[in-house]
Design an enzyme around this catalytic site. Sequence first.
Site, PDB file in Angstrom:
ATOM      1  N   GLY A 193       0.838  -1.204   0.000  1.00 36.33           N
ATOM      2  CA  GLY A 193       0.000   0.000   0.000  1.00 36.33           C
ATOM      3  C   GLY A 193       0.864   1.241   0.000  1.00 36.33           C
ATOM      4  O   GLY A 193       2.070   1.186   0.243  1.00 36.33           O
ATOM      5  N   GLY A 203       2.649   3.762   1.403  1.00 31.23           N
ATOM      6  CA  GLY A 203       3.140   4.025   2.754  1.00 31.23           C
ATOM      7  C   GLY A 203       3.664   5.431   2.925  1.00 31.23           C
ATOM      8  O   GLY A 203       3.883   5.889   4.045  1.00 31.23           O
ATOM      9  N   LYS A 229       4.232  12.083  -3.435  1.00 31.05           N
ATOM     10  CA  LYS A 229       5.079  11.004  -2.889  1.00 31.05           C
ATOM     11  C   LYS A 229       6.035  11.612  -1.871  1.00 31.05           C
ATOM     12  O   LYS A 229       6.749  12.564  -2.191  1.00 31.05           O
ATOM     13  CB  LYS A 229       5.851  10.356  -4.046  1.00 31.05           C
ATOM     14  CG  LYS A 229       6.768   9.221  -3.652  1.00 31.05           C
ATOM     15  CD  LYS A 229       7.293   8.522  -4.915  1.00 31.05           C
ATOM     16  CE  LYS A 229       8.338   7.472  -4.578  1.00 31.05           C
ATOM     17  NZ  LYS A 229       8.862   6.824  -5.805  1.00 31.05           N
ATOM     18  N   ARG A 271       3.779  13.243  -8.615  1.00 32.92           N
ATOM     19  CA  ARG A 271       3.896  12.278  -9.705  1.00 32.92           C
ATOM     20  C   ARG A 271       2.595  12.235 -10.496  1.00 32.92           C
ATOM     21  O   ARG A 271       1.506  12.266  -9.921  1.00 32.92           O
ATOM     22  CB  ARG A 271       4.215  10.906  -9.107  1.00 32.92           C
ATOM     23  CG  ARG A 271       4.309   9.800 -10.125  1.00 32.92           C
ATOM     24  CD  ARG A 271       5.147   8.655  -9.621  1.00 32.92           C
ATOM     25  NE  ARG A 271       4.452   7.827  -8.642  1.00 32.92           N
ATOM     26  CZ  ARG A 271       5.034   6.778  -8.044  1.00 32.92           C
ATOM     27  NH1 ARG A 271       6.283   6.455  -8.309  1.00 32.92           N
ATOM     28  NH2 ARG A 271       4.365   6.052  -7.184  1.00 32.92           N
ATOM     29  N   ASP A 300       4.486  -4.940  -7.264  1.00 35.92           N
ATOM     30  CA  ASP A 300       3.832  -3.666  -6.933  1.00 35.92           C
ATOM     31  C   ASP A 300       4.404  -2.523  -7.771  1.00 35.92           C
ATOM     32  O   ASP A 300       3.840  -1.431  -7.789  1.00 35.92           O
ATOM     33  CB  ASP A 300       3.986  -3.347  -5.439  1.00 35.92           C
ATOM     34  CG  ASP A 300       5.431  -3.330  -5.001  1.00 35.92           C
ATOM     35  OD1 ASP A 300       6.097  -4.379  -5.142  1.00 35.92           O
ATOM     36  OD2 ASP A 300       5.913  -2.292  -4.531  1.00 35.92           O
ATOM     37  N   ASP A 336       7.974   3.897 -10.527  1.00 35.34           N
ATOM     38  CA  ASP A 336       8.781   3.745  -9.327  1.00 35.34           C
ATOM     39  C   ASP A 336      10.278   3.711  -9.604  1.00 35.34           C
ATOM     40  O   ASP A 336      10.900   2.665  -9.700  1.00 35.34           O
ATOM     41  CB  ASP A 336       8.348   2.496  -8.538  1.00 35.34           C
ATOM     42  CG  ASP A 336       7.914   2.909  -7.147  1.00 35.34           C
ATOM     43  OD1 ASP A 336       8.410   3.957  -6.694  1.00 35.34           O
ATOM     44  OD2 ASP A 336       7.087   2.228  -6.536  1.00 35.34           O
TER      45      ASP A 336
HETATM   46  P1  AMP Z   1       9.125   0.908  -3.159  1.00 28.15           P
HETATM   47  O1  AMP Z   1      10.378   0.158  -2.851  1.00 28.15           O
HETATM   48  O2  AMP Z   1       9.327   2.382  -3.330  1.00 28.15           O
HETATM   49  O3  AMP Z   1       8.337   0.296  -4.257  1.00 28.15           O
HETATM   50  O4  AMP Z   1       8.227   0.812  -1.836  1.00 28.15           O
HETATM   51  C1  AMP Z   1       7.784  -0.398  -1.299  1.00 28.15           C
HETATM   52  C2  AMP Z   1       6.767  -0.138  -0.212  1.00 28.15           C
HETATM   53  O5  AMP Z   1       7.377   0.527   0.889  1.00 28.15           O
HETATM   54  C3  AMP Z   1       5.592   0.716  -0.609  1.00 28.15           C
HETATM   55  O6  AMP Z   1       4.457   0.216   0.052  1.00 28.15           O
HETATM   56  C4  AMP Z   1       5.980   2.076  -0.111  1.00 28.15           C
HETATM   57  O7  AMP Z   1       4.861   2.902   0.092  1.00 28.15           O
HETATM   58  C5  AMP Z   1       6.676   1.726   1.196  1.00 28.15           C
HETATM   59  N1  AMP Z   1       7.625   2.759   1.636  1.00 28.15           N
HETATM   60  C6  AMP Z   1       8.789   3.113   1.050  1.00 28.15           C
HETATM   61  N2  AMP Z   1       9.396   4.098   1.756  1.00 28.15           N
HETATM   62  C7  AMP Z   1       8.607   4.386   2.805  1.00 28.15           C
HETATM   63  C8  AMP Z   1       8.679   5.317   3.902  1.00 28.15           C
HETATM   64  N3  AMP Z   1       9.698   6.149   4.046  1.00 28.15           N
HETATM   65  N4  AMP Z   1       7.655   5.307   4.794  1.00 28.15           N
HETATM   66  C9  AMP Z   1       6.638   4.478   4.673  1.00 28.15           C
HETATM   67  N5  AMP Z   1       6.501   3.587   3.672  1.00 28.15           N
HETATM   68  C10 AMP Z   1       7.464   3.535   2.743  1.00 28.15           C
HETATM   69 MG    MG Z   2       6.750   0.777  -5.191  1.00 27.84          MG
END
Ligand code: AMP
Ligand code: MG
Length: 486
Positions: free
Chosen positions: A90, A92, A113, A176, A252, A262
Amino acid sequence: MTDNQAGWKMDNSYSRLPKIFYSLQKPTTVKAPEVVIFNETLAEELGLDSEALQSDDGAAIFGGNEIPEGGNPLAQAYAGHQFGHFTMLGDGRAVLLGEQITPDGQRFDIQLKGSGRTPYSRGGDGRAGLGPMLREFIISEAMVGLGIPTTRSLAVATTGEEIIRETMQTGAVLTRVAASHLRVGTFQFAANWGDTEDLRALADYAINRHYPELEKEENRYLAFLKNVIRRQAALIAKWQHVGFIHGVMNTDNMTISGETIDYGPCAFMDTYDPATVFSSIDRDGRYAYGNQPYIGGWNLSRFAEALLPLLHKEEDEAVKLAEEALSEFPEIFESEFLSGMRLKLGLFNEEKEDKALIADLLNLMNQHKADYTNTFKALTFGKLNESEMFKTEEFTQWHEKWQGRLGRQEQSKEDVQDLMSDNNPAVIPRNHRVEEAIEAANNGDLNVMVKLLEIMANPYEHSPDQEEFCKPAPPSARPYRTFCGT
Ligand code: AMP
Ligand code: MG
């Protein structure tokens, strides 16, 4: 500034999906939002007024302190296979403000973001650093220039707050823009945590948004699966053509629209080597350059699995249909890959031996550690004194074969060169150039980044001012490593 002046025309069709798909969530307000880079070209395409938005009012929106009229901010729920392991994820650290309806009636997600914690944040702080957000801005806009489907970047705003990583970093929010943020992982979420009606609602929504022509199909969900397979095969082939390595092809991070999404530890390959990996966390090379097509296929299998209940009411039948559709992926990918490579070699028609001709060149490049982009550029302009590879006997033999092949088509030398220069970029966002731009921006100087963006807006121009951006990184800058960038 009223929203009317700024040009916002927002809807949030996603919020009309069943409630399990999201949590209403406002961005967390920040101390002192300031826009550091703004994409005027994109703003115009979206029907937004650049001047009105490059103001304190604009900064309030791009920092998350104000919501444009018609926006209905929410965090999207999704799941995903991360490096092969299935997890609930989700948004985050992102919220979808809504969808901007452009003057020509198109609909684009506007997402912040780095906008603070959400119910899906798990242990994270919901924040993003300036460096990684500028990196996404640069690479996504470079992809636009290269002609590759991608999410886009409208603005980066600093928050006036610091975030804690290995070192303290300037906090920032990226705006974004995407055809949508529907992912393979959104369907995995529906299949695992929703019922069949939730899944159907999501599929119907995705079809309506991205594949409306399929609504009349007898088995629209099967047609949907096949079309996503087609778009992803075409997308990954395009990545291969320019040497783009995504770095985290988790399910994802794979869209239903066929856009690249991403930009974390992604990077462009300099020296041709299918085993190239840049990401510091990809220790087994799961997402290496040469693996991208296989991983694409693997991810699409996860997508097909999620869709099974919609494909046929009998499970066996559904599995059969899914397998048939998936079995087409390698062929579609190869055909997309070969057509793009033919263009890169100036070939207007098809011959059976083209596949071997292309493979032989790539093998030589691998063997001689040739720069991927510059090799094709040198072939385009017949500058065959630039690299060691060109002096070898094997290359001379390959070159003769290629010339023979060119001679068997009717197009002139000029036609061939035009085709090649339209399909071989002079510049890619070289890793050391990207780093240099980010470092300068971190120190308050945006000019380096602006110049890089300007160069990357027309990579097929082949003009003298691109020269200094063509050089591979000096050996001191290698091996290059990218970090996940959270
Ligand atoms: P990503 O590697 O950017 O595809 O992120 C993978 C997951 O980690 C996604 O659900 C993001 O929303 C969550 N995420 C990445 N960085 C953070 C952060 N600093 N705080 C909370 N969730 C995060
Ligand atoms: Mg991602």
